[in-house]
Scaffold this motif. Structure first.
Motif, PDB file in Angstrom:
ATOM      1  N   PRO A  86       0.790  -1.235   0.000  1.00  0.00           N
ATOM      2  CA  PRO A  86       0.000   0.000   0.000  1.00  0.00           C
ATOM      3  C   PRO A  86       0.823   1.286   0.000  1.00  0.00           C
ATOM      4  O   PRO A  86       0.277   2.365  -0.157  1.00  0.00           O
ATOM      5  CB  PRO A  86      -0.832  -0.104   1.281  1.00  0.00           C
ATOM      6  CG  PRO A  86      -0.087  -1.032   2.157  1.00  0.00           C
ATOM      7  CD  PRO A  86       0.651  -1.967   1.251  1.00  0.00           C
ATOM      8  N   THR A  87       2.148   1.184   0.156  1.00  0.00           N
ATOM      9  CA  THR A  87       2.966   2.396   0.233  1.00  0.00           C
ATOM     10  C   THR A  87       3.599   2.782  -1.097  1.00  0.00           C
ATOM     11  O   THR A  87       4.241   3.820  -1.188  1.00  0.00           O
ATOM     12  CB  THR A  87       4.072   2.223   1.292  1.00  0.00           C
ATOM     13  OG1 THR A  87       4.905   1.122   0.924  1.00  0.00           O
ATOM     14  CG2 THR A  87       3.479   1.989   2.670  1.00  0.00           C
ATOM     15  N   VAL A 155     -12.375  10.418   2.882  1.00  0.00           N
ATOM     16  CA  VAL A 155     -11.551   9.974   4.007  1.00  0.00           C
ATOM     17  C   VAL A 155     -10.545   8.931   3.532  1.00  0.00           C
ATOM     18  O   VAL A 155      -9.360   8.990   3.885  1.00  0.00           O
ATOM     19  CB  VAL A 155     -12.431   9.413   5.152  1.00  0.00           C
ATOM     20  CG1 VAL A 155     -11.582   8.701   6.201  1.00  0.00           C
ATOM     21  CG2 VAL A 155     -13.254  10.527   5.784  1.00  0.00           C
ATOM     22  N   GLU A 156     -11.004   7.987   2.715  1.00  0.00           N
ATOM     23  CA  GLU A 156     -10.094   6.943   2.221  1.00  0.00           C
ATOM     24  C   GLU A 156      -9.028   7.529   1.302  1.00  0.00           C
ATOM     25  O   GLU A 156      -7.878   7.096   1.324  1.00  0.00           O
ATOM     26  CB  GLU A 156     -10.876   5.837   1.512  1.00  0.00           C
ATOM     27  CG  GLU A 156     -11.842   5.094   2.417  1.00  0.00           C
ATOM     28  CD  GLU A 156     -11.202   4.562   3.687  1.00  0.00           C
ATOM     29  OE1 GLU A 156     -10.097   3.975   3.610  1.00  0.00           O
ATOM     30  OE2 GLU A 156     -11.810   4.728   4.760  1.00  0.00           O
ATOM     31  N   LEU A 157      -9.382   8.525   0.503  1.00  0.00           N
ATOM     32  CA  LEU A 157      -8.403   9.196  -0.352  1.00  0.00           C
ATOM     33  C   LEU A 157      -7.339   9.881   0.507  1.00  0.00           C
ATOM     34  O   LEU A 157      -6.145   9.812   0.211  1.00  0.00           O
ATOM     35  CB  LEU A 157      -9.091  10.200  -1.267  1.00  0.00           C
ATOM     36  CG  LEU A 157      -8.218  10.881  -2.311  1.00  0.00           C
ATOM     37  CD1 LEU A 157      -7.610   9.853  -3.257  1.00  0.00           C
ATOM     38  CD2 LEU A 157      -9.032  11.903  -3.095  1.00  0.00           C
ATOM     39  N   TRP A 161      -3.025   8.804   0.725  1.00  0.00           N
ATOM     40  CA  TRP A 161      -1.884   9.695   0.501  1.00  0.00           C
ATOM     41  C   TRP A 161      -1.161  10.133   1.768  1.00  0.00           C
ATOM     42  O   TRP A 161      -0.091  10.734   1.695  1.00  0.00           O
ATOM     43  CB  TRP A 161      -2.326  10.910  -0.307  1.00  0.00           C
ATOM     44  CG  TRP A 161      -2.588  10.481  -1.708  1.00  0.00           C
ATOM     45  CD1 TRP A 161      -3.802  10.213  -2.267  1.00  0.00           C
ATOM     46  CD2 TRP A 161      -1.620  10.199  -2.713  1.00  0.00           C
ATOM     47  NE1 TRP A 161      -3.643   9.785  -3.562  1.00  0.00           N
ATOM     48  CE2 TRP A 161      -2.310   9.780  -3.866  1.00  0.00           C
ATOM     49  CE3 TRP A 161      -0.234  10.265  -2.758  1.00  0.00           C
ATOM     50  CZ2 TRP A 161      -1.667   9.424  -5.044  1.00  0.00           C
ATOM     51  CZ3 TRP A 161       0.402   9.917  -3.937  1.00  0.00           C
ATOM     52  CH2 TRP A 161      -0.312   9.498  -5.063  1.00  0.00           C
ATOM     53  N   THR A 162      -1.721   9.841   2.929  1.00  0.00           N
ATOM     54  CA  THR A 162      -1.036  10.237   4.161  1.00  0.00           C
ATOM     55  C   THR A 162      -0.548   9.043   4.955  1.00  0.00           C
ATOM     56  O   THR A 162      -0.007   9.212   6.043  1.00  0.00           O
ATOM     57  CB  THR A 162      -1.972  11.068   5.068  1.00  0.00           C
ATOM     58  OG1 THR A 162      -3.101  10.266   5.417  1.00  0.00           O
ATOM     59  CG2 THR A 162      -2.382  12.346   4.403  1.00  0.00           C
ATOM     60  N   GLU A 163      -0.774   7.853   4.431  1.00  0.00           N
ATOM     61  CA  GLU A 163      -0.405   6.624   5.120  1.00  0.00           C
ATOM     62  C   GLU A 163      -1.098   6.498   6.463  1.00  0.00           C
ATOM     63  O   GLU A 163      -0.602   5.839   7.370  1.00  0.00           O
ATOM     64  CB  GLU A 163       1.108   6.506   5.288  1.00  0.00           C
ATOM     65  CG  GLU A 163       1.847   6.415   3.975  1.00  0.00           C
ATOM     66  CD  GLU A 163       3.315   6.170   4.152  1.00  0.00           C
ATOM     67  OE1 GLU A 163       3.675   5.260   4.922  1.00  0.00           O
ATOM     68  OE2 GLU A 163       4.093   6.898   3.523  1.00  0.00           O
ATOM     69  N   ASP A 164      -2.254   7.141   6.602  1.00  0.00           N
ATOM     70  CA  ASP A 164      -3.050   7.024   7.820  1.00  0.00           C
ATOM     71  C   ASP A 164      -3.942   5.796   7.674  1.00  0.00           C
ATOM     72  O   ASP A 164      -5.151   5.874   7.645  1.00  0.00           O
ATOM     73  CB  ASP A 164      -3.891   8.291   8.025  1.00  0.00           C
ATOM     74  CG  ASP A 164      -4.653   8.274   9.334  1.00  0.00           C
ATOM     75  OD1 ASP A 164      -4.271   7.506  10.227  1.00  0.00           O
ATOM     76  OD2 ASP A 164      -5.634   9.024   9.454  1.00  0.00           O
ATOM     77  N   ILE A 165      -3.295   4.644   7.553  1.00  0.00           N
ATOM     78  CA  ILE A 165      -4.007   3.392   7.339  1.00  0.00           C
ATOM     79  C   ILE A 165      -4.299   2.770   8.694  1.00  0.00           C
ATOM     80  O   ILE A 165      -3.396   2.628   9.522  1.00  0.00           O
ATOM     81  CB  ILE A 165      -3.156   2.420   6.489  1.00  0.00           C
ATOM     82  CG1 ILE A 165      -2.752   3.098   5.183  1.00  0.00           C
ATOM     83  CG2 ILE A 165      -3.897   1.119   6.232  1.00  0.00           C
ATOM     84  CD1 ILE A 165      -1.643   2.378   4.452  1.00  0.00           C
ATOM     85  N   GLY A 173      -3.385  -7.013   5.371  1.00  0.00           N
ATOM     86  CA  GLY A 173      -2.883  -6.886   4.011  1.00  0.00           C
ATOM     87  C   GLY A 173      -3.797  -6.079   3.113  1.00  0.00           C
ATOM     88  O   GLY A 173      -3.565  -5.978   1.925  1.00  0.00           O
ATOM     89  N   ALA A 174      -4.855  -5.514   3.655  1.00  0.00           N
ATOM     90  CA  ALA A 174      -5.766  -4.716   2.844  1.00  0.00           C
ATOM     91  C   ALA A 174      -5.213  -3.312   2.689  1.00  0.00           C
ATOM     92  O   ALA A 174      -4.254  -2.944   3.325  1.00  0.00           O
ATOM     93  CB  ALA A 174      -7.138  -4.664   3.511  1.00  0.00           C
ATOM     94  N   HIS A 175      -5.845  -2.559   1.874  1.00  0.00           N
ATOM     95  CA  HIS A 175      -5.574  -1.139   1.615  1.00  0.00           C
ATOM     96  C   HIS A 175      -4.593  -1.025   0.554  1.00  0.00           C
ATOM     97  O   HIS A 175      -4.088  -0.792  -0.246  1.00  0.00           O
ATOM     98  CB  HIS A 175      -5.110  -0.410   2.851  1.00  0.00           C
ATOM     99  CG  HIS A 175      -5.291   1.061   2.715  1.00  0.00           C
ATOM    100  ND1 HIS A 175      -4.592   1.820   1.804  1.00  0.00           N
ATOM    101  CD2 HIS A 175      -6.090   1.931   3.346  1.00  0.00           C
ATOM    102  CE1 HIS A 175      -4.943   3.079   1.913  1.00  0.00           C
ATOM    103  NE2 HIS A 175      -5.858   3.162   2.833  1.00  0.00           N
TER     104      HIS A 175
END
Length: 175
Positions: A86-87, A155-157, A161-165, A173-175
């Motif tokens: 995800p990164t 919020v998901e967008l 982009w901020t790695e606030d997962i 393993g999602a996102h």
């Protein structure tokens, strides 16, 4: 993260969680109502006039309200063969593109759904059934659910982009 943004994200996440909770219980009620109808129809030979229509109305609400909950929990259909990390920039661009398509679809549904809901509400239209509930009951979930989906998408967008997962998403393993 700014306190106001943090509050807005928590509010939207909370609304999506509530929508998911209401959707789940609505599905339970629909099952209960249909079971009741089967018993009334086949055991007591006394069918109801309300079960079919009430169940359909609840199903429409479930579909549109559950969408934001599903997006929040990253349970939409995804293919992660090439984009498992995800990164990476590729993954972020792919998710941004997917969310942009979601915004287009949900925006159109929200706009036209609101127009139809407003027209039907102001005219006082009802369904053409014996029960005759107001039509706004079946038109409201389109724009309400689409609005909530857009808000959760924003919020998901932000999270993409901020790695606030959320930690549970990273572990799964999602996102």
């Amino acid at each position: 993260m700014a306190p106001l943004l943090r509050k807005a994200i928590r509010l939207i996440d909370g609304a999506s969680e509530t929508a998911g909770f209401l959707s789940a219980w609505s599905l339970f009620l629909i099952g209960f109502f249909i079971t009741y109808e089967v018993v009334m129809r086949h055991v007591f030979t006394a069918p109801t006039i309300w079960v079919d229509e009430v169940s359909r109305i609840l199903q429409v609400w479930v579909v549109y309200l559950a969408a934001s909950y599903v997006l929040k929990h990253r349970e939409m259909v995804t293919i992660e063969v090439l984009l498992s990390d995800p990164t990476t920039l590729r993954r972020r661009l792919a998710e941004t593109f997917a969310l942009a398509m979601l915004f287009i679809f949900a925006g159109v549904a929200m706009y036209y759904g609101f127009q139809l809901w407003l027209k039907e509400t102001l005219a006082g239209h009802t369904t053409d059934t014996y029960l005759a509930p107001p039509k706004w009951l079946t038109h409201a979930p389109v724009w309400v659910g689409s609005l909530l989906l857009i808000l959760q998408g924003l919020v998901e967008l932000y999270r993409v982009w901020t790695e606030d997962i959320p930690a549970d998403d990273i572990l799964e393993g999602a996102h």
